[in-house]
Scaffold this active site. Structure first.
Site, PDB file in Angstrom:
ATOM      1  N   LYS A   1       4.118 -15.415   2.640  1.00 57.23           N
ATOM      2  CA  LYS A   1       4.051 -16.207   1.398  1.00 57.23           C
ATOM      3  C   LYS A   1       5.494 -16.512   1.015  1.00 57.23           C
ATOM      4  O   LYS A   1       5.978 -16.143  -0.075  1.00 57.23           O
ATOM      5  CB  LYS A   1       3.300 -15.393   0.327  1.00 57.23           C
ATOM      6  CG  LYS A   1       2.944 -16.157  -0.930  1.00 57.23           C
ATOM      7  CD  LYS A   1       1.875 -17.207  -0.739  1.00 57.23           C
ATOM      8  CE  LYS A   1       1.624 -17.962  -2.025  1.00 57.23           C
ATOM      9  NZ  LYS A   1       0.795 -19.169  -1.844  1.00 57.23           N
TER      10      LYS A   1
ATOM     11  N   TYR B   1       0.816  -1.218   0.000  1.00 55.66           N
ATOM     12  CA  TYR B   1       0.000   0.000   0.000  1.00 55.66           C
ATOM     13  C   TYR B   1       0.851   1.269   0.000  1.00 55.66           C
ATOM     14  O   TYR B   1       0.336   2.360  -0.253  1.00 55.66           O
ATOM     15  CB  TYR B   1      -0.952   0.022   1.206  1.00 55.66           C
ATOM     16  CG  TYR B   1      -1.960  -1.116   1.208  1.00 55.66           C
ATOM     17  CD1 TYR B   1      -2.036  -2.008   0.153  1.00 55.66           C
ATOM     18  CD2 TYR B   1      -2.831  -1.295   2.270  1.00 55.66           C
ATOM     19  CE1 TYR B   1      -2.941  -3.047   0.156  1.00 55.66           C
ATOM     20  CE2 TYR B   1      -3.750  -2.336   2.279  1.00 55.66           C
ATOM     21  CZ  TYR B   1      -3.798  -3.207   1.215  1.00 55.66           C
ATOM     22  OH  TYR B   1      -4.694  -4.239   1.225  1.00 55.66           O
TER      23      TYR B   1
ATOM     24  N   ASP C   1      -4.881  -6.920   6.071  1.00 50.63           N
ATOM     25  CA  ASP C   1      -6.134  -6.248   5.695  1.00 50.63           C
ATOM     26  C   ASP C   1      -7.200  -7.308   5.390  1.00 50.63           C
ATOM     27  O   ASP C   1      -8.324  -7.285   5.900  1.00 50.63           O
ATOM     28  CB  ASP C   1      -5.849  -5.386   4.446  1.00 50.63           C
ATOM     29  CG  ASP C   1      -6.976  -4.443   4.107  1.00 50.63           C
ATOM     30  OD1 ASP C   1      -7.962  -4.407   4.862  1.00 50.63           O
ATOM     31  OD2 ASP C   1      -6.871  -3.751   3.080  1.00 50.63           O
TER      32      ASP C   1
ATOM     33  N   ASP D   1      -2.347 -18.366   2.208  1.00 46.92           N
ATOM     34  CA  ASP D   1      -3.504 -19.085   1.646  1.00 46.92           C
ATOM     35  C   ASP D   1      -4.004 -20.141   2.626  1.00 46.92           C
ATOM     36  O   ASP D   1      -5.215 -20.319   2.810  1.00 46.92           O
ATOM     37  CB  ASP D   1      -3.166 -19.697   0.276  1.00 46.92           C
ATOM     38  CG  ASP D   1      -1.767 -20.284   0.184  1.00 46.92           C
ATOM     39  OD1 ASP D   1      -0.960 -20.049   1.106  1.00 46.92           O
ATOM     40  OD2 ASP D   1      -1.473 -20.988  -0.792  1.00 46.92           O
TER      41      ASP D   1
END
Ligand code: NAD
Length: 361
Positions: A196, A147, A252, A228
């Protein structure tokens, strides 16, 4: 003790719900012998209406001069509000990004807790969740990552191409990891770090630094989980989580997922902290323009945000416990606001706030 608390009523239901949280803080002050001095701060649409911008530099300075800030929520209905005809940098949400950045609020804490009395609102079967419900806190890095990275949108060989950059340095990772481990020490002493790392370099650095920080907390169990898998585990077995720490975008998404699993968004608090004791405390929900001014909003998320403020910024643990116990008692005695009521009997915003404030002891 004396504390100066900034209060941002904001937009929509914001002024209604912050008024109830202040009522509860006043009951805490009276019951425990403290003095809370409140400074009102304009942010969001309320500031645009008065100053033409969503947050003035003076408002930032006022916030900086407080021990902590309690906020309602900001923003309006994007389809009908004139605030959304302004360019993006002048809209209500820009004020929120500005205050987070100016005050260095890098750690976003979002608890997701299943109230025994509200088990029916949880979308997951009790046989999956288990008899004890769940109680987790998601610690999201708030000022780095995708972001805040460089962005480019350009035409490359006749094809429009957009690039967002996900970047973290070890300092940013270390400070959020330290926050997560400190919080775990006050809870069930387990940290799940979500990344990840099978794909992203930024995640591999994340994992390395989190492991280094873990060495300073031998009592805390650390586990790593791919994002995930975490998204699945949140609905498969939410009780396994205590403290979940993760980067900005993963946090988020996962914190919204976790809040929906509780089934009661009007109940969930949040905190955004900087490197000192200072924090901005606000409900996880938005400004609910659809019910603004009707006196029916659930004030509990804001009241519980005030409890977090007492605990994390003012170091008033006993007082925070008292607020949380009052909310538990309010629910246990069968009191409900419209969003969590199964039947026709429910209390309005102000009546609910009166009752919870009266239960502070
Ligand atoms: P929302 O959370 O405001 O509302 C979603 C639904 O939940 C609505 O039906 C609303 O009536 C209900 N709801 C929310 N809080 C409630 C409460 N305390 N009691 C009872 N019902 C409640 O989400 P939205 O509609 O997507 O967003 C509305 C505005 O809020 C937008 O402008 C958005 O940008 C803003 N927003 C602000 C923040 C913030 O201030 N940090 C966060 C999220 C959204």
């Amino acid at each position: 003790m004396n504390f100066k608390i900034g209060v941002i009523p904001g937009d929509g239901i914001g002024p209604e719900i912050t008024a109830e949280a202040v009522k509860v803080l006043d009951a805490v002050a009276a019951g425990f012998g403290h003095t809370f001095e409140y400074e009102e701060i304009l942010l969001g649409g309320a500031s645009i209406d008065v100053h033409g911008v969503p947050l003035t530099d003076e408002a930032v300075e006022t916030a900086r001069g407080c021990d902590a800030v309690l906020m309602g929520s900001i923003g309006g209905d994007a389809a009908t509000s004139p605030w959304y005809k302004l360019e993006p940098s002048k809209r209500p949400e820009a004020g929120l990004l500005k205050i987070r950045k100016e005050l260095g609020l890098f750690a976003n804490l979002r608890p997701a807790y299943l109230y025994n009395e509200l088990k029916d609102a949880c979308p997951i079967k009790e046989s999956v969740i288990g008899p004890d419900g769940f109680d987790m806190i998601i610690v999201r890095e708030l000022t780095g990552g995708l972001y805040f990275g460089d962005r480019i949108t350009e035409e490359v060989n006749g094809v429009m191409t957009a690039v967002d950059t996900l970047s973290y340095n070890e300092k940013e990772i270390r400070r959020i990891a330290v926050r997560a481990f400190d919080i775990a020490m006050k809870r069930r002493k387990k940290v799940t770090s979500v990344d990840k790392a099978n794909v992203l370099d930024s995640s591999r650095l994340w994992r390395k630094i989190v492991e280094e920080v873990a060495e300073d907390y031998p009592e805390v169990t650390l586990e790593h989980m791919l994002v995930d898998n975490c998204a699945m585990q949140l609905v498969h077995n939410p009780a396994q989580f205590d403290v979940v720490v993760t980067e900005n975008m993963f946090g988020d998404i996962l914190s919204d997922e976790a809040s929906m699993v509780t089934g009661s968004i009007g109940m969930l608090s949040s905190a955004s902290l900087n490197e000192t004791k200072f924090g901005l405390y606000e409900p996880s929900h938005g400004s609910a323009p659809d019910i603004a001014g009707k006196g029916i909003a659930n004030p509990i998320a804001t009241i519980l945000s005030a409890a977090m403020m007492l605990r994390y910024s003012l170091d008033l643990d006993r007082e925070a416990d008292a607020v949380e116990a009052a909310v538990e008692r309010f629910l246990a005695e069968g009191n409900r606001t419209v969003d969590i009521a199964a039947g026709e009997k429910w209390l309005g915003t102000s009546a609910a706030g009166d009752m919870i404030a009266g239960m502070i002891s």
